[in-house]
Design a protein around this motif. Structure first.
Motif, short mmCIF file in Angstrom:
data_model
loop_
_atom_site.label_atom_id
_atom_site.label_comp_id
_atom_site.label_asym_id
_atom_site.label_seq_id
_atom_site.Cartn_x
_atom_site.Cartn_y
_atom_site.Cartn_z
N SER A 264 0.81 -1.22 0.00
CA SER A 264 0.00 0.00 0.00
C SER A 264 0.84 1.27 0.00
N ARG A 268 -2.32 1.49 -5.04
CA ARG A 268 -3.67 1.44 -4.48
C ARG A 268 -4.13 -0.01 -4.44
N VAL A 269 -4.69 -0.41 -3.32
CA VAL A 269 -5.10 -1.80 -3.13
C VAL A 269 -6.56 -1.83 -2.66
#
Length: 771
Positions: A264, A268-269
């Motif tokens: 992260s 972006r996760v």
């Protein structure tokens, strides 16, 4: 007392299935026995009917995490004098092989707790595993899946491991790779000269390898399915050194991070992406880059990063010593298969790696890392290998019986398929067969699968392209083994594969299939690649297609995108018109520096310039027009990939600014689009804006054409397939436009949309031809 024999098929070996059955039998008051055989697992059980029903229901609901029951067949047993008075786990038996081989699985939480516990006998042991995790396909050479049929046969268990292995109540009961530091595989570190590196300052070899990575070294690391090359992903010099030595100058490199928190920091996760990263298959997940930066050489020309998490104790222990991610890319020179053997690694990686972190457990089956990207709200494969292969796919209604089919796939991103008794077993990603080493590995893996699954084909399916090595091999096998053979059209196979994956029955009717890719052998030897088909499993009709343009120089057009720009402009507008109206454009002046007279003559005479409706070449043409990979592309699809990246930031803002297109007599033409692109270039419109408008144009054109065909043929189901749909912008926008028209859209999820899914389509089409 009632007795039943219960035959269980699916992924039920090597996953702790028998001890689970044993535990449930005790809890339900059942006596009997359970054993592995070639078909899966057989259970003989005696008890009251109520107890037996509860027992079977709980087997389904409480099956182990790695298991996948596909079928349970119950039949009555008469009482016998030798009915056991307890429930027993029996020895494996032979027979006709129908059982699935289990995919390799990432280290489970319980095993990692042991590895990290200084008081545990497996503290820091890098090969710790149990029935819930560890190597499977990568070490097995035959069925049944017992230790004697794996590369662990070379490591006799010590007394304590043997005790775990034989205790049904233990997590390691019949865990075939079970081992410890006393009896199992050993790890060592050696330098480029082959000399073992001694432990220093109290560090073990994993800690020493981490120190070398911190110092900017390239380290070869032997994992589960192959040997990787690693370096510090934040060290620009180390990354560039790796690229130069590996001869991989452009393709993105995969990276491994300690945990989601570290990922992260750089990307972006979403929740679905986090779940994928932490899945037992531990694939590489393509994520949007955001936040801190890694070395610029990790993914040049991309706005995404391919992350994975540690999936063996070795990787976990190594990453604990790192403050940022490491590059973990296949141990090979560019385009060769990944090295799996210690000696081979020392020879092939000699000028690449400075150090080698190796072990003495043989890798039987090469497995690349799987690659997944979330597109249109669903995880979709770009490459299916470690962690997923060779899990079988149950075929739709109508395919349960018939001949054994061997489908040999395509030329690029090859996989093959064994179809037997209503189940399709897809191989792992094999690669591009035009490389001699890859083709040799493909043949070896095919022989291994036939042995693993005791598979004797009765019909062979191949691509229609006569020059594909897979096609040539199919003809050779058919002649050698006196087996019938059927040729399957490339784009029909793309569509059929997605139909089968989504459960469309054999008699489920027709769909409109849109197949967009680089190229495929069409009717009469023509080259297709932008196709709209009316299709079912039995056949297809070509209803529409992209406008054909010449591939100037043949295969050279795949490596030099400007050739496609010239061909598109000449075909759509005429080169004289382009010179007259836009001769001052930088792109046009660039093209004028090429041997235009020679190329024009080649096109007119049909010399090494076959006409193609390829969507992939259209993307190449537009990429070169806006300055992306204009002169050359370093790998297949580079121009299209970088064009998508360029378009991404402007895509939403240009949704109402698509260029025009023409659909006449089933031919989708791009003259209006090219006029507009040239105008935009002349007025100084940003390349990113042009790229975004182009993506909207193709999505609009495809959706309009497909929807019109659906209405004309009274069909409400569409299939989107082919490698061009790896483009997230195109797949999502096309799907959105079609759904807005009330149409059902099917696109591959369990198999790659590229040629990695082709073999399944070949197999079901071949079987349909015999039913």
């Amino acid at each position: 007392m009632a007795g039943e024999e219960i035959l269980v098929s699916g992924v039920v070996q090597g996953v702790g299935f028998r001890p689970t059955v044993w535990r449930l039998a005790l809890e339900c008051g059942i006596t009997g026995r359970v054993w592995n055989d070639a078909a899966g697992v057989t259970i003989q059980a005696w008890g009251s009917q109520v107890a037996l029903d509860e027992f079977v229901a709980r087997i389904e609901s409480e099956q182990p995490a790695l298991a996948r029951i596909e079928e349970m067949v119950r039949s009555a047993l008469s009482a016998v004098e030798n009915t056991p008075d307890e429930f027993q786990i029996g020895q494996s038996r032979g027979g006709e092989v129908r059982s699935g081989v289990t995919a390799d699985a990432a280290t489970c939480h319980e095993c990692m707790c042991e590895v990290l516990d200084p008081g545990d006998r497996r503290y820091r042991y890098p090969f710790t595993n149990c029935t819930h995790c560890g190597p499977r396909l990568s070490i097995v050479s035959a069925i049944p899946y017992d230790r004697a049929n794996t590369s662990m046969a070379a490591f006799p268990m010590c007394d304590r491991c043997r005790q775990e292995y034989e205790d049904p109540a233990d997590r390691r009961f019949h865990a075939q790779p079970n081992a410890c530091a006393e009896c199992g595989p050993q790890l060592w570190l050696e330098d480029a000269a082959g000399s073992r590196v001694a432990h220093t300052d109290g560090c073990d070899v994993i800690e020493t390898a981490a120190q070398l990575l911190h110092q900017g070294m390239v380290v070869a690391i032997k994992g589960v399915g192959g040997i990787h090359l690693a370096c510090d992903a934040g060290n620009e010099l180390a990354v560039q050194t790796l690229r130069q030595r590996k001869h991989r100058y452009h393709k993105a490199l995969a990276v491994m991070a300690t945990d989601i928190a570290m990922v992260s920091r750089y990307a972006r996760v979403s929740q679905i992406e986090a779940d994928l990263l932490q899945h037992r298959a531990a694939p590489i997940v393509i994520l949007d880059a955001a936040g801190e930066s890694l070395a610029g050489g990790i993914a040049p020309g991309h706005n995404s990063l391919g992350f994975m998490l540690p999936y063996t104790p070795l990787h976990h222990l190594l990453l604990q010593e790192m403050q940022r991610p490491i590059v973990l890319t296949s141990g090979n020179r560019s385009d060769e298969p990944q090295s799996i053997d210690n000696l081979d690694a020392r020879q092939r990686l000699d000028q690449i790696a400075g150090y080698y972190l190796l072990h003495d457990r043989d890798i039987v089956n090469r497995l690349d890392d799987s690659v997944v990207r979330v597109m249109d709200g669903e995880p979709r494969f770009l490459r299916r290998a470690r962690g997923y292969a060779p899990e079988s796919i149950l075929l739709p209604q109508g395919f349960a019986t018939g001949e054994n089919i061997l489908a040999l796939g395509g030329e690029l991103k090859n996989t093959f398929c064994l179809l037997k008794q209503g189940r399709a077993t897809m191989s792992q990603h094999m690669g591009d067969l035009e490389d001699a080493v890859t083709y040799h590995d493909y043949q070896n893996t095919l022989r291994l699968y036939r042995r693993l699954f005791d598979f004797q084909p009765q019909l062979i399916a191949v691509d229609r392209h006569p020059d594909y090595l897979s096609t040539k091999l199919g003809y050779a096998l058919a002649a050698e083994e006196n087996i019938s053979l059927v040729e399957v059209q490339h784009h029909h196979a793309h569509i059929a594969a997605s139909m089968a994956e989504h459960g469309v029955p054999l008699d489920g009717g027709k769909v409109i299939g849109v197949a967009l890719d680089g190229l495929g052998y069409g009717a009469g030897g023509s080259i297709w690649g932008g196709e709209f088909l009316l299709a079912d499993y039995h056949g297809f009709e070509r209803l529409a297609h992209f406008q054909p343009v010449p591939m100037l120089g043949g295969a050279q057009a795949m490596r030099e995108p400007w050739r496609n720009t010239l061909a598109q402009l000449s075909t759509s507008l005429g080169w004289d018109w382009v010179i007259t109206n836009h001769g001052d454009l930088d792109m046009v002046r660039f093209l004028e520096g090429k041997p235009l007279n020679t190329l024009s003559s080649m096109a007119e005479k049909g010399l090494n310039s076959p006409p193609t409706s390829s969507a992939g070449r259209l993307f190449d043409a537009v990429a070169a027009a806006v300055g992306v990979c204009r002169e050359s592309a370093g790998y297949e699809g580079q121009a299209a990939i970088e064009l998508e990246v360029l378009a991404n930031g402007e895509f939403q803002g240009q949704k109402d600014r698509a260029y025009g297109f023409e659909l006449r007599d089933g031919c989708l033409g791009w003259a209006l689009m090219w006029r507009a692109i040239l105008k935009d270039l002349g007025t100084g419109t940003e390349p990113a804006v042009i790229a975004a408008r182009f993506h909207h144009t193709v999505a609009s054109a495809v959706a309009h054409t497909a929807a019109e065909l659906c209405e004309r043929h009274e069909i409400d189901t569409l299939v989107l397939s082919g490698g061009v749909f790896q483009n997230r912008l195109l797949l999502e926008q096309t799907s959105r436009l079609l759904r807005n028209r009330g149409l059902q859209v099917l696109a591959p999820k369990r198999l790659p949309v590229n040629d990695g899914g082709l073999a399944l389509g070949q197999a079901v089409i071949a079987l349909a031809s015999r039913i």
